[in-house]
Design a protein around this motif. Structure first.
Motif, short mmCIF file in Angstrom:
data_model
loop_
_atom_site.label_atom_id
_atom_site.label_comp_id
_atom_site.label_asym_id
_atom_site.label_seq_id
_atom_site.Cartn_x
_atom_site.Cartn_y
_atom_site.Cartn_z
N ARG A 143 0.63 -1.13 -0.12
CA ARG A 143 0.06 0.05 0.06
C ARG A 143 0.79 1.31 0.05
NH1 ARG A 143 -5.60 -0.58 -0.71
NH2 ARG A 143 -6.23 -2.50 -0.05
N SER A 144 2.09 1.19 -0.42
CA SER A 144 2.92 2.45 -0.52
C SER A 144 2.26 3.21 -1.67
CB SER A 144 4.39 1.91 -0.57
OG SER A 144 4.38 1.29 -1.81
N TYR A 145 1.70 2.51 -2.65
CA TYR A 145 1.12 3.23 -3.69
C TYR A 145 -0.26 2.81 -3.94
CZ TYR A 145 0.46 5.71 -8.30
OH TYR A 145 0.02 6.31 -9.26
N GLU A 146 -1.28 3.88 -4.00
CA GLU A 146 -2.59 3.53 -4.25
C GLU A 146 -3.02 4.77 -5.29
OE1 GLU A 146 -4.83 3.29 -0.68
OE2 GLU A 146 -3.10 2.40 0.44
N VAL A 147 -3.84 4.34 -6.41
CA VAL A 147 -4.34 5.12 -7.34
C VAL A 147 -5.79 4.75 -7.51
CG1 VAL A 147 -3.48 3.97 -9.15
CG2 VAL A 147 -4.02 6.35 -9.46
N ASN A 148 -6.65 5.93 -7.74
CA ASN A 148 -7.93 5.56 -8.19
C ASN A 148 -7.86 5.50 -9.50
OD1 ASN A 148 -9.52 5.76 -5.68
ND2 ASN A 148 -9.64 7.81 -5.88
N ILE A 149 -8.54 4.26 -10.15
CA ILE A 149 -8.71 4.06 -11.56
C ILE A 149 -10.02 4.46 -12.24
CG2 ILE A 149 -8.51 2.52 -13.39
CD1 ILE A 149 -5.75 2.87 -11.95
N ASP A 150 -10.12 5.16 -13.16
CA ASP A 150 -11.55 5.51 -13.82
C ASP A 150 -11.26 5.58 -15.26
OD1 ASP A 150 -14.31 5.86 -13.88
OD2 ASP A 150 -13.89 8.18 -13.34
#
Length: 145
Positions: free
Chosen positions: A26-33
């Motif tokens: 979880r060091s990098y999280e991004v919303n995808i759309d």
């Protein structure tokens, strides 16, 4: 594969193109759309943007490798554009890529030669070679781009 593995990573996605992706720690999280151009809300990044960012950084590292080898310390920039095309063969999609390389105060012919060498060295380029169309070209260096 018999080559020595020097690094391994992973990513987890939930929700496909309208969800979330993250590294296992979880060091990098991004919303995808889905992009607005494809009927989505465009309220997050998308796989093509993530691919462009990763490929451009990797390619630029390959370019830096050859700049160092040739004792070139001029500033450089890589703009990598990913195109998502309709694939008439199966009704799905396919990718193509444009890589634009600029090196400050260097003739475009010399930049083109370095750009092509970097393309043979970059792991992303090796992975895409023969699989998708990739166009590599020298462009003028633009300060602050």
């Amino acid at each position: 594969m018999s080559e020595k593995i020097v690094y391994t990573t992973a990513a987890v996605n939930t929700g496909a193109r309208a969800g979330e992706s993250h590294s296992p720690d979880r060091s990098y999280e991004v919303n995808i759309d889905v992009p607005k151009e494809m009927g989505g809300k465009g309220e997050g990044t998308n796989p093509e943007q993530l691919f462009a960012m990763g490929y451009s950084a990797c390619y630029h590292a390959a370019l830096d490798h050859y700049k160092k080898e040739e004792n070139i310390d001029n500033a450089s920039q890589v703009t990598l554009t990913v195109h998502l095309h309709k694939d008439p063969s199966d009704g799905g999609f396919k990718l193509s890529v444009e890589i634009e390389v600029g090196i400050k105060d260097m003739p475009e012919e010399k930049v083109q030669k370095l750009a092509e060498k970097a393309h043979t060295y970059c792991p992303y380029s090796k992975a895409t070679m023969g699989n998708i169309e990739v166009d590599v070209k020298a462009v003028p260096f633009v300060e602050g781009k």
